[in-house]
Design an enzyme around this catalytic site. Structure first.
Site, PDB file in Angstrom:
ATOM      1  N   HIS A   1      12.214  -9.023 -28.369  1.00  0.00           N
ATOM      2  CA  HIS A   1      12.965  -7.905 -27.786  1.00  0.00           C
ATOM      3  C   HIS A   1      13.968  -8.413 -26.760  1.00  0.00           C
ATOM      4  O   HIS A   1      13.896  -9.565 -26.323  1.00  0.00           O
ATOM      5  CB  HIS A   1      11.999  -6.956 -27.081  1.00  0.00           C
ATOM      6  CG  HIS A   1      11.382  -7.599 -25.875  1.00  0.00           C
ATOM      7  ND1 HIS A   1      10.306  -8.461 -25.963  1.00  0.00           N
ATOM      8  CD2 HIS A   1      11.721  -7.564 -24.557  1.00  0.00           C
ATOM      9  CE1 HIS A   1      10.014  -8.914 -24.761  1.00  0.00           C
ATOM     10  NE2 HIS A   1      10.864  -8.387 -23.873  1.00  0.00           N
TER      11      HIS A   1
ATOM     12  N   HIS B   1      19.018 -11.375 -22.955  1.00  0.00           N
ATOM     13  CA  HIS B   1      18.415 -12.452 -23.743  1.00  0.00           C
ATOM     14  C   HIS B   1      17.145 -11.980 -24.423  1.00  0.00           C
ATOM     15  O   HIS B   1      16.561 -10.962 -24.034  1.00  0.00           O
ATOM     16  CB  HIS B   1      18.083 -13.634 -22.822  1.00  0.00           C
ATOM     17  CG  HIS B   1      17.047 -13.283 -21.799  1.00  0.00           C
ATOM     18  ND1 HIS B   1      17.381 -12.741 -20.579  1.00  0.00           N
ATOM     19  CD2 HIS B   1      15.691 -13.347 -21.825  1.00  0.00           C
ATOM     20  CE1 HIS B   1      16.276 -12.501 -19.892  1.00  0.00           C
ATOM     21  NE2 HIS B   1      15.237 -12.852 -20.624  1.00  0.00           N
TER      22      HIS B   1
HETATM   23  P1  A2P Z   1      11.284 -10.249 -20.973  1.00  0.00           P
HETATM   24  O1  A2P Z   1      11.393 -11.384 -21.932  1.00  0.00           O
HETATM   25  O2  A2P Z   1      10.432  -9.142 -21.460  1.00  0.00           O
HETATM   26  O3  A2P Z   1      12.619  -9.721 -20.543  1.00  0.00           O
HETATM   27  P2  A2P Z   1      10.994 -13.194 -14.546  1.00  0.00           P
HETATM   28  O4  A2P Z   1      12.344 -12.722 -14.105  1.00  0.00           O
HETATM   29  O5  A2P Z   1       9.893 -12.187 -14.339  1.00  0.00           O
HETATM   30  O6  A2P Z   1      10.657 -14.542 -14.031  1.00  0.00           O
HETATM   31  O7  A2P Z   1      11.089 -13.358 -16.125  1.00  0.00           O
HETATM   32  C1  A2P Z   1      12.079 -14.092 -16.750  1.00  0.00           C
HETATM   33  C2  A2P Z   1      12.061 -13.754 -18.231  1.00  0.00           C
HETATM   34  O8  A2P Z   1      10.850 -14.197 -18.836  1.00  0.00           O
HETATM   35  C3  A2P Z   1      12.166 -12.279 -18.522  1.00  0.00           C
HETATM   36  O9  A2P Z   1      13.070 -12.142 -19.578  1.00  0.00           O
HETATM   37  C4  A2P Z   1      10.756 -11.855 -18.834  1.00  0.00           C
HETATM   38  O10 A2P Z   1      10.517 -10.764 -19.646  1.00  0.00           O
HETATM   39  C5  A2P Z   1      10.133 -13.110 -19.377  1.00  0.00           C
HETATM   40  N1  A2P Z   1       8.731 -13.188 -18.947  1.00  0.00           N
HETATM   41  C6  A2P Z   1       8.269 -13.151 -17.680  1.00  0.00           C
HETATM   42  N2  A2P Z   1       6.933 -13.338 -17.646  1.00  0.00           N
HETATM   43  C7  A2P Z   1       6.525 -13.474 -18.928  1.00  0.00           C
HETATM   44  C8  A2P Z   1       5.265 -13.689 -19.557  1.00  0.00           C
HETATM   45  N3  A2P Z   1       4.135 -13.813 -18.870  1.00  0.00           N
HETATM   46  N4  A2P Z   1       5.240 -13.771 -20.907  1.00  0.00           N
HETATM   47  C9  A2P Z   1       6.364 -13.652 -21.624  1.00  0.00           C
HETATM   48  N5  A2P Z   1       7.582 -13.463 -21.099  1.00  0.00           N
HETATM   49  C10 A2P Z   1       7.671 -13.366 -19.766  1.00  0.00           C
END
Ligand code: A2P
Length: 221
Positions: free
Chosen positions: A152, A69
Site C-alpha cells: 500500500h 512510497h
Molecule cells: P507505511 O509503509 O504503512 O506508510 P516511520 O515514519 O513510522 O518511521 O515509518 C517509515 C515508513 O515505514 C512508513 O512508510 C511506515 O508505514 C513504515 N513502517 C513503520 N513501521 C513499520 C513496521 N513495523 N512494519 C512495516 N512498516 C513500517
C-alpha cells in the site's frame, strides 16, 4: 566504506516519481472531498468519529507525510527482525535503483488512515518480504492472505496514528473480503465503485487502476 556496511536503512520501498505523486495526491483529495459529502458517509459518521460531530472535513482530518512510497521492508536501521536477510537478498541488490510501474487498484479510508492498495506483479513480488503478512497479533486473519496483500501507499493518517496502521487497515478489509463479505455497495462514483465494510471502513475499487512510476530504493531518514 559503502553505506550498506555501516548501517541498514529505515526502510526499503518503491518511491513514486514527482509527477505521479501529484496525480495520486489530487485523486485522493478528490475522493475525500466527495466521500464526506455523501449521505451514506454521513449516515455512518458515528462509526467514523467518536465525537458527536455532524460533519467531518476529511481533507483536514488526515495529515499527509513525506514522499509517497510503498514500503517493502521496514528495517529500522537493522533493528527490525529479518532486516539484514532482506538487504542481502539477491533481488534487492540487483533491483536497487531500478524503475517500476506500480498498479494502484483501490483507495481506502478508515477512521485512522487513508491509503492506496498496490497490486504487485510477479516481478515486484520478488522484492516482497515473506513475513509482511504475518501480523496475526494485529490482524488475526492476515496470515491466510496471499503474499503482497499488505502492499500500500499511506496517503494520510489521523492525528496520533502511526503510518504502519495503513497496512493493517488494508489487511482488515481484505480479510473481510476473503471471508465472503463483499461490503455494502454504496455508490458508483466516477473513479470506481465505493463499498462500505462497517466500522468506518470504506473501499473505492478504481475503475482504471492508476499506473505509478516508482524507483526501488531506501530511505535512511
Ligand atoms: P507505511 O509503509 O504503512 O506508510 P516511520 O515514519 O513510522 O518511521 O515509518 C517509515 C515508513 O515505514 C512508513 O512508510 C511506515 O508505514 C513504515 N513502517 C513503520 N513501521 C513499520 C513496521 N513495523 N512494519 C512495516 N512498516 C513500517
Amino acid at each position: 566504506v559503502p553505506l550498506e556496511e555501516t548501517s541498514l536503512p529505515l526502510f526499503f520501498g518503491w518511491f513514486l516519481l514527482p509527477g505521479i505523486q501529484d496525480k495520486v495526491r489530487c485523486t485522493s483529495m478528490d475522493f475525500l472531498k466527495t466521500l464526506d459529502t455523501l449521505e451514506a458517509f454521513k449516515k455512518h459518521l458515528p462509526d467514523f468519529t467518536v465525537e458527536a460531530e455532524k460533519e467531518v472535513d476529511l481533507e483536514q482530518y488526515f495529515q499527509a507525510n513525506g514522499v509517497l512510497h510503498c514500503t517493502t521492508k521496514f528495517c529500522d536501521y537493522g533493528k527490525a527482525e529479518g532486516a539484514k536477510e532482506y538487504a542481502d537478498k539477491l533481488a534487492v541488490k540487483e533491483l536497487y535503483g531500478s524503475a517500476f510501474e506500480l498498479s494502484l487498484s483501490a483507495l481506502f479510508v478508515t477512521p485512522r488512515t487513508v491509503g492506496a492498495r498496490v497490486s504487485l506483479s510477479e516481478d515486484q513480488l520478488t522484492l516482497w518480504p515473506a513475513d509482511a503478512e504475518e501480523v496475526v497479533s494485529v490482524v488475526p486473519a492476515a496470515a491466510t492472505l496471499p503474499a503482497g496483500s499488505r502492499a500500500h501507499i499511506t496517503l494520510g493518517c489521523a492525528e496520533g496514528v502511526e503510518p504502519q496502521q495503513t497496512g493493517f487497515d488494508l489487511l482488515e478489509i481484505l480479510a473481510l473480503q476473503q471471508e465472503g463479505q463483499e461490503g455494502e455497495l454504496v455508490e458508483e462514483m466516477e473513479l470506481g465503485s465505493l463499498a462500505y465494510y462497517g466500522k468506518g471502513r470504506w473501499l473505492l475499487s478504481l475503475r482504471e487502476p492508476i499506473s505509478a512510476q516508482a524507483c526501488f530504493s531506501s530511505l535512511y531518514g
